[in-house]
Motif scaffolding. Structure first.
Motif, short mmCIF file in Angstrom:
data_model
loop_
_atom_site.label_atom_id
_atom_site.label_comp_id
_atom_site.label_asym_id
_atom_site.label_seq_id
_atom_site.Cartn_x
_atom_site.Cartn_y
_atom_site.Cartn_z
N GLY A 188 -18.46 -4.61 -15.90
CA GLY A 188 -17.25 -5.43 -16.03
C GLY A 188 -16.46 -5.17 -17.29
N LEU A 189 -17.14 -5.02 -18.43
CA LEU A 189 -16.41 -4.82 -19.68
C LEU A 189 -15.64 -3.50 -19.71
CD1 LEU A 189 -18.62 -6.32 -22.52
CD2 LEU A 189 -16.64 -7.29 -21.37
N PRO A 190 -16.23 -2.39 -19.25
CA PRO A 190 -15.41 -1.17 -19.17
C PRO A 190 -14.18 -1.33 -18.28
CG PRO A 190 -17.72 -0.60 -19.04
CD PRO A 190 -17.66 -2.10 -18.96
N ASP A 191 -14.33 -2.13 -17.22
CA ASP A 191 -13.20 -2.34 -16.32
C ASP A 191 -12.04 -3.04 -17.03
OD1 ASP A 191 -14.61 -1.15 -14.32
OD2 ASP A 191 -15.15 -2.99 -13.28
N LEU A 192 -12.34 -3.80 -18.08
CA LEU A 192 -11.27 -4.46 -18.83
C LEU A 192 -10.34 -3.45 -19.48
CD1 LEU A 192 -13.15 -7.47 -20.51
CD2 LEU A 192 -11.68 -7.49 -18.49
N PHE A 193 -10.87 -2.28 -19.81
CA PHE A 193 -10.00 -1.23 -20.36
C PHE A 193 -9.02 -0.73 -19.31
CE2 PHE A 193 -13.03 -1.19 -23.80
CZ PHE A 193 -12.30 -0.76 -24.88
N MET A 194 -9.46 -0.70 -18.04
CA MET A 194 -8.54 -0.32 -16.98
C MET A 194 -7.50 -1.42 -16.75
SD MET A 194 -9.44 2.71 -16.37
CE MET A 194 -8.25 3.01 -15.06
N VAL A 195 -7.92 -2.67 -16.91
CA VAL A 195 -6.95 -3.77 -16.83
C VAL A 195 -5.92 -3.63 -17.94
CG1 VAL A 195 -6.65 -6.28 -17.02
CG2 VAL A 195 -8.57 -5.34 -15.70
N ALA A 196 -6.37 -3.29 -19.14
CA ALA A 196 -5.45 -3.08 -20.26
C ALA A 196 -4.47 -1.95 -19.96
CB ALA A 196 -6.24 -2.77 -21.54
N LEU A 197 -4.95 -0.89 -19.29
CA LEU A 197 -4.07 0.21 -18.93
C LEU A 197 -3.02 -0.25 -17.92
CD1 LEU A 197 -3.30 3.18 -19.11
CD2 LEU A 197 -5.06 3.67 -17.37
N MET A 198 -3.42 -1.07 -16.96
CA MET A 198 -2.46 -1.61 -16.00
C MET A 198 -1.39 -2.44 -16.71
SD MET A 198 -4.82 -2.82 -12.80
CE MET A 198 -6.06 -1.76 -12.09
N LEU A 199 -1.82 -3.27 -17.65
CA LEU A 199 -0.86 -4.09 -18.38
C LEU A 199 0.09 -3.22 -19.20
CD1 LEU A 199 -3.24 -6.96 -19.60
CD2 LEU A 199 -1.54 -7.07 -17.76
N TRP A 200 -0.46 -2.15 -19.78
CA TRP A 200 0.41 -1.24 -20.54
C TRP A 200 1.43 -0.56 -19.61
CZ3 TRP A 200 2.70 -0.25 -24.74
CH2 TRP A 200 3.33 0.98 -24.92
N ASP A 201 0.97 -0.13 -18.44
CA ASP A 201 1.88 0.48 -17.47
C ASP A 201 3.04 -0.46 -17.16
OD1 ASP A 201 0.37 2.77 -17.32
OD2 ASP A 201 -0.42 2.40 -15.32
N ARG A 202 2.69 -1.72 -16.89
CA ARG A 202 3.72 -2.71 -16.54
C ARG A 202 4.71 -2.89 -17.69
NH1 ARG A 202 5.04 -4.98 -11.77
NH2 ARG A 202 5.38 -6.98 -12.80
N LYS A 203 4.18 -2.93 -18.90
CA LYS A 203 5.04 -3.15 -20.07
C LYS A 203 5.91 -1.94 -20.36
CE LYS A 203 4.92 -4.30 -25.01
NZ LYS A 203 6.04 -5.26 -24.88
N SER A 204 5.33 -0.74 -20.24
CA SER A 204 6.04 0.47 -20.65
C SER A 204 6.99 1.01 -19.58
CB SER A 204 5.05 1.55 -21.06
OG SER A 204 4.21 1.89 -19.97
N SER A 205 6.65 0.82 -18.30
CA SER A 205 7.48 1.40 -17.24
C SER A 205 7.91 0.41 -16.17
CB SER A 205 6.75 2.57 -16.58
OG SER A 205 5.57 2.12 -15.94
N GLY A 206 7.42 -0.83 -16.27
CA GLY A 206 7.81 -1.84 -15.30
C GLY A 206 6.98 -1.82 -14.03
N ARG A 207 6.02 -0.91 -13.93
CA ARG A 207 5.15 -0.85 -12.75
C ARG A 207 3.83 -0.20 -13.13
NH1 ARG A 207 5.25 4.15 -9.53
NH2 ARG A 207 6.17 5.83 -10.80
N ILE A 208 2.82 -0.48 -12.33
CA ILE A 208 1.53 0.17 -12.55
C ILE A 208 1.59 1.56 -11.94
CG2 ILE A 208 -0.95 0.06 -12.11
CD1 ILE A 208 -0.68 -2.97 -11.87
N GLN A 209 1.26 2.56 -12.73
CA GLN A 209 1.32 3.93 -12.25
C GLN A 209 0.32 4.14 -11.11
OE1 GLN A 209 3.44 6.26 -13.17
NE2 GLN A 209 4.40 5.03 -14.79
N PRO A 210 0.70 4.86 -10.05
CA PRO A 210 -0.22 5.11 -8.93
C PRO A 210 -1.54 5.72 -9.37
CG PRO A 210 2.01 5.77 -8.33
CD PRO A 210 2.04 5.42 -9.80
N VAL A 211 -1.50 6.63 -10.35
CA VAL A 211 -2.74 7.27 -10.80
C VAL A 211 -3.67 6.24 -11.44
CG1 VAL A 211 -1.83 7.90 -13.09
CG2 VAL A 211 -3.66 9.24 -12.06
N THR A 212 -3.11 5.24 -12.10
CA THR A 212 -3.94 4.17 -12.68
C THR A 212 -4.62 3.38 -11.58
OG1 THR A 212 -2.46 3.99 -14.59
CG2 THR A 212 -3.90 2.12 -14.14
N LEU A 213 -3.90 3.11 -10.51
CA LEU A 213 -4.45 2.32 -9.41
C LEU A 213 -5.59 3.05 -8.71
CD1 LEU A 213 -1.21 0.82 -7.83
CD2 LEU A 213 -2.99 -0.41 -9.08
#
Length: 250
Positions: A188-213
């Protein structure tokens, strides 16, 4: 035009801060988890009994430590605009990735013979963790290399591969305080880093990048499969067959 260029420069700067900061945080967590058993072994008291070190375990620790340094260097080089050196160093690091996969699998199977596993978990059952970790890590690295001409995808795939290395270190951290950690912790804790990446995607580009998903989906799916298999008779027999084929006697 100047305003647009300044905004793009700020975006690149914040992107560099995010990925460099995440790299430092991941490495610090991994190293902290392995302080008593590897980096400060014999200096820092261990909360749980430790198996003797073997040459194979030392080699495993060495190549994975080199990877941590390489990942940090690559992240800093890319963020500072040294793409030429970043690419040359990446090609030089390819043999290290191959060595990591081979050594990790060998160490994992050898660990069954050494009875290496968390308390209460049979070593053959625990083999499900590394036998999935290695192909997921190698697959993400391979995809990152395939996408090396697309920085948005490349850096996210490398980031995702690094989150897969967090589990072993994070799983050891609670033991230093006498606490047993379950799968929800080291998955679970490593997955939080992927959640952080999703949040960064949303902030930086307005959407979650497909590769992140899809990278997140691969990681989570592998975790769920392992949790379903780890206590099953089917996995026990499969892992036993792998162990025997590898040349060790149960």
């Amino acid at each position: 035009m100047a305003t647009l260029a300044a905004a793009q420069a700020r975006g690149r700067a914040f992107e560099h801060i995010f990925f460099s900061g995440a790299a430092v945080a991941m490495i610090m967590l991994i190293v902290a988890g392995f302080l008593p058993s590897y980096y400060l072994r014999g200096v820092m008291p261990a909360a749980v009994p430790m198996l003797p070190m073997t040459p194979l375990v030392h080699l495993h620790g060495l190549v994975f430590s080199l990877w941590l340094l390489l990942y940090l260097a690559q992240t800093l080089l890319a963020g500072s605009g040294r793409i030429d050196l970043h690419r040359r160093l990446g090609l030089a690091g390819l043999p290290l990735v191959v060595a990591m996969a081979a050594i990790a699998l060998t160490t994992a199977v050898n660990g069954v013979g050494r009875h290496s596993a968390p308390p209460g978990i049979p070593p053959l059952n625990w083999l499900v963790v590394p036998l999935f970790d290695v192909p997921v890590f190698a697959g993400l690295i391979g995809a990152a290399l395939w996408q090396r001409r697309r920085p948005i995808a490349h850096k996210r795939l490398m980031y995702a591969a690094m989150t897969g290395m967090l589990g072993p270190g994070l799983g050891r951290l609670p033991a230093q305080f006498g606490i047993e950690a379950g799968p929800a912790f080291f998955f679970g804790l490593p997955d939080l880093f992927m959640v952080a990446l999703m949040l960064w995607d949303r902030k930086s580009s307005g959407r979650i990048q497909p590769v992140t998903l899809w990278a997140t989906g691969l990681i989570v799916a592998s975790q769920l499969i392992r949790m379903m298999l780890i206590g099953s008779a089917e996995w026990y027999y499969f892992a036993g067959a792998v162990f025997r084929l590898a040349g060790w006697a149960i």
